[in-house]
Scaffold this active site. Structure first.
Site, PDB file in Angstrom:
ATOM      1  N   ASP A   1      50.518  58.031  49.182  1.00  0.00           N
ATOM      2  CA  ASP A   1      51.264  58.967  48.330  1.00  0.00           C
ATOM      3  C   ASP A   1      52.728  58.521  48.205  1.00  0.00           C
ATOM      4  O   ASP A   1      53.276  58.394  47.110  1.00  0.00           O
ATOM      5  CB  ASP A   1      51.137  60.422  48.828  1.00  0.00           C
ATOM      6  CG  ASP A   1      51.298  60.570  50.340  1.00  0.00           C
ATOM      7  OD1 ASP A   1      51.481  59.547  51.044  1.00  0.00           O
ATOM      8  OD2 ASP A   1      51.240  61.718  50.831  1.00  0.00           O
TER       9      ASP A   1
ATOM     10  N   ASP B   1      46.781  50.476  38.496  1.00  0.00           N
ATOM     11  CA  ASP B   1      47.152  51.054  37.201  1.00  0.00           C
ATOM     12  C   ASP B   1      48.622  51.481  37.194  1.00  0.00           C
ATOM     13  O   ASP B   1      49.322  51.320  36.188  1.00  0.00           O
ATOM     14  CB  ASP B   1      46.259  52.253  36.853  1.00  0.00           C
ATOM     15  CG  ASP B   1      45.055  51.860  35.981  1.00  0.00           C
ATOM     16  OD1 ASP B   1      44.605  50.703  36.074  1.00  0.00           O
ATOM     17  OD2 ASP B   1      44.569  52.712  35.208  1.00  0.00           O
TER      18      ASP B   1
ATOM     19  N   LYS C   1      46.012  55.749  54.369  1.00  0.00           N
ATOM     20  CA  LYS C   1      46.220  57.195  54.495  1.00  0.00           C
ATOM     21  C   LYS C   1      45.703  57.615  55.861  1.00  0.00           C
ATOM     22  O   LYS C   1      44.870  58.515  55.979  1.00  0.00           O
ATOM     23  CB  LYS C   1      45.471  57.887  53.332  1.00  0.00           C
ATOM     24  CG  LYS C   1      45.710  59.373  53.170  1.00  0.00           C
ATOM     25  CD  LYS C   1      47.073  59.733  52.656  1.00  0.00           C
ATOM     26  CE  LYS C   1      47.250  61.247  52.698  1.00  0.00           C
ATOM     27  NZ  LYS C   1      48.639  61.675  52.470  1.00  0.00           N
TER      28      LYS C   1
ATOM     29  N   ASP D   1      42.550  50.648  43.247  1.00  0.00           N
ATOM     30  CA  ASP D   1      42.253  50.947  41.842  1.00  0.00           C
ATOM     31  C   ASP D   1      43.397  51.758  41.229  1.00  0.00           C
ATOM     32  O   ASP D   1      43.915  51.427  40.160  1.00  0.00           O
ATOM     33  CB  ASP D   1      40.937  51.734  41.764  1.00  0.00           C
ATOM     34  CG  ASP D   1      40.597  52.127  40.331  1.00  0.00           C
ATOM     35  OD1 ASP D   1      40.731  51.277  39.441  1.00  0.00           O
ATOM     36  OD2 ASP D   1      40.226  53.293  40.110  1.00  0.00           O
TER      37      ASP D   1
ATOM     38  N   TYR E   1      33.169  53.266  46.969  1.00  0.00           N
ATOM     39  CA  TYR E   1      32.396  52.455  46.019  1.00  0.00           C
ATOM     40  C   TYR E   1      31.114  51.901  46.646  1.00  0.00           C
ATOM     41  O   TYR E   1      30.306  51.299  45.935  1.00  0.00           O
ATOM     42  CB  TYR E   1      33.243  51.289  45.490  1.00  0.00           C
ATOM     43  CG  TYR E   1      34.330  51.684  44.524  1.00  0.00           C
ATOM     44  CD1 TYR E   1      35.459  52.354  44.963  1.00  0.00           C
ATOM     45  CD2 TYR E   1      34.241  51.373  43.172  1.00  0.00           C
ATOM     46  CE1 TYR E   1      36.470  52.707  44.091  1.00  0.00           C
ATOM     47  CE2 TYR E   1      35.249  51.723  42.290  1.00  0.00           C
ATOM     48  CZ  TYR E   1      36.364  52.386  42.751  1.00  0.00           C
ATOM     49  OH  TYR E   1      37.363  52.722  41.882  1.00  0.00           O
TER      50      TYR E   1
HETATM   51  C1  IPM Z   1      38.681  48.930  37.451  1.00  0.00           C
HETATM   52  C2  IPM Z   1      37.864  50.098  36.965  1.00  0.00           C
HETATM   53  C3  IPM Z   1      36.564  50.213  37.748  1.00  0.00           C
HETATM   54  C4  IPM Z   1      36.928  50.514  39.194  1.00  0.00           C
HETATM   55  C5  IPM Z   1      35.592  51.268  37.189  1.00  0.00           C
HETATM   56  C6  IPM Z   1      35.285  51.046  35.741  1.00  0.00           C
HETATM   57  C7  IPM Z   1      34.320  51.338  37.977  1.00  0.00           C
HETATM   58  O1  IPM Z   1      38.616  51.257  36.997  1.00  0.00           O
HETATM   59  O2  IPM Z   1      38.175  47.801  37.446  1.00  0.00           O
HETATM   60  O3  IPM Z   1      39.847  49.126  37.798  1.00  0.00           O
HETATM   61  O4  IPM Z   1      37.105  51.676  39.571  1.00  0.00           O
HETATM   62  O5  IPM Z   1      37.029  49.567  39.958  1.00  0.00           O
HETATM   63 MN    MN Z   2      40.742  50.943  37.438  1.00  0.00          MN
END
Ligand code: IPM
Ligand code: MN
Ligand code: NAD
Length: 351
Positions: A218, A246, A185, A242, A134
């Site tokens: 992983d 999720d 990793k 990130d 990033y």
């Molecule tokens: C998050 C999102 C962002 C990230 C994107 C939209 C740039 O996925 O906040 O989790 O990757 O950090």
């Molecule tokens: Mn995200």
């Protein structure tokens, strides 16, 4: 008076943020010293003016005590230029190096493991929020030809890794959470992985109260799906964090349930937002779950010094969820606004 900048963004961002603003209205109606202003730093503005932020936008937002963001992402801007400008602009521009993403299963029925003994989730993910891929170091040459070359460097520094790792250890020590799991990793990422691994091991010496463990990313994802309850706190880099957040959200009731804060602990600057995106597939239909946004508002209230109110907001969300007064993704049949109303009514009743 605490001043909040509200940036609803795109897609379902404005829908879920509206419900968070209702929560702020309830609390300020009860005398809590809160004031907020909304700003259209979003895709429409980008398409109209060429920029999602006005000149000096980040400095302007810094005048507020906190920022509450909805979500960014618009199919008309496929490269997300506007979202990177605002969201990543805030994260890097304000050096918000801690991205704390709690995953807590509030209703056991919502777990994909509901039929097993392994459903429980109560996990804090400490995601590094400014570096790695990033950092946007790289470039592309011969674009659009079959000889195209693209490079996306992953930048990590000892200082950058250590401050996040140290913050995670301090939080764990303070709250009695243990173990703290490093997710990296370093078997494949020889240089950056090794930096994370050594920094974690060396920093751990200052925190003998906190147990430590290590997982490769992983295997961590596999274990997070099989038995999420075995993890209590995780520290990891920007990209792994990130992805892992999720997965953790899915184990804790879905994308509509996961809040987050982007924080610089030294300056106190903070941006609160749901973990999820703008969900264009359901935007504008009143289907989106506002709980992730409202739980993020709860984290914001805590940050602003309103701990009691933060607890009441969390409790109100949990109560509605357990009563089945929720959106479809969370096991109910209410819409976005109906869910927000239920949370506000409960909050008011308990205040
Ligand atoms: C998050 C999102 C962002 C990230 C994107 C939209 C740039 O996925 O906040 O989790 O990757 O950090
Ligand atoms: Mn995200
Ligand atoms: P997403 O999180 O927007 O959606 C993934 C899935 O989860 C979709 O099926 C969506 O309907 C569902 N979902 C998300 N939030 C929900 C909610 N509150 N209630 C019910 N269901 C919900 O991820 P995506 O589809 O990969 O991305 C869509 C856009 O959002 C993209 O432009 C992406 O770049 C952006 N994005 C932004 C952020 C952010 O602003 N922090 C985070 C992630 C993705």
């Amino acid at each position: 008076m605490k001043r909040i900048a509200v940036v609803p963004g795109d897609g379902i961002g404005p829908e879920v943020t509206r419900e968070s603003v209702k929560v702020l209205e309830v609390l300020s109606g009860q005398g809590l010293p809160l004031a907020w202003e909304e700003f259209d730093f979003n895709a429409d503005r980008y398409l109209e003016t060429g920029s999602a932020l006005p000149p000096g936008g980040l400095e302007f937002l810094a005048e507020f005590d906190a920022v509450l963001v909805g979500a960014f992402g618009d199919p008309r801007i496929p490269d997300m230029a506007h979202g990177r400008q605002v969201l990543l602009g805030l994260r890097t521009g304000w050096d918000l190096y801690v991205n704390l993403r709690p995953a807590l299963l509030l209703n056991p029925k919502l777990s994909p493991l509901a039929h097993t003994e392994n459903a429980a989730v109560d996990l804090l993910i400490f995601r590094e929020n400014t570096a790695g891929p990033y950092a946007n170091a790289g470039g592309a040459v011969r674009m659009g030809t079959s000889e195209e070359v693209a490079v996306q460097e992953s930048i990590e520094t000892r200082g950058g890794v250590e401050r996040l790792v140290r913050y995670a250890f301090q939080s764990c020590r303070k709250s009695g959470r243990s173990p703290l799991t490093l997710v990296d990793k370093h078997n494949a990422m020889r240089f950056t992985g090794d930096l994370w691994f050594r920094t974690f091991r060396e920093t751990a010496r200052d925190f003998p109260q906190v147990e430590t463990e290590h997982f490769f990313v992983d295997a961590f994802c596999m274990e997070l799906v099989r038995s999420p309850g075995r993890f209590r706190a995780v520290v990891t880099d920007n990209l792994f964090g990130d992805i892992a957040s999720d997965v953790a959200a899915a184990m804790a009731g879905g994308p509509g349930m996961a809040p987050s804060v982007n924080l610089n602990p030294e300056t106190g600057r903070a941006v609160f937002e749901p973990v999820h995106g703008s969900a264009p597939d359901i935007a504008g239909r009143g289907l989106s779950n506002p709980m992730a946004s409202i739980l993020s508002t709860g984290l914001m209230l805590e940050h602003l010094g309103f701990s009691r109110e933060a607890g009441l907001v969390r409790d109100a969300v949990k109560w509605c969820l357990l009563e089945g007064k929720a959106t479809r993704d969370a096991g109910g049949n209410l819409g976005t606004a109906g869910t927000g109303d239920c949370i506000c009514e409960r909050l008011l009743a308990e205040y």
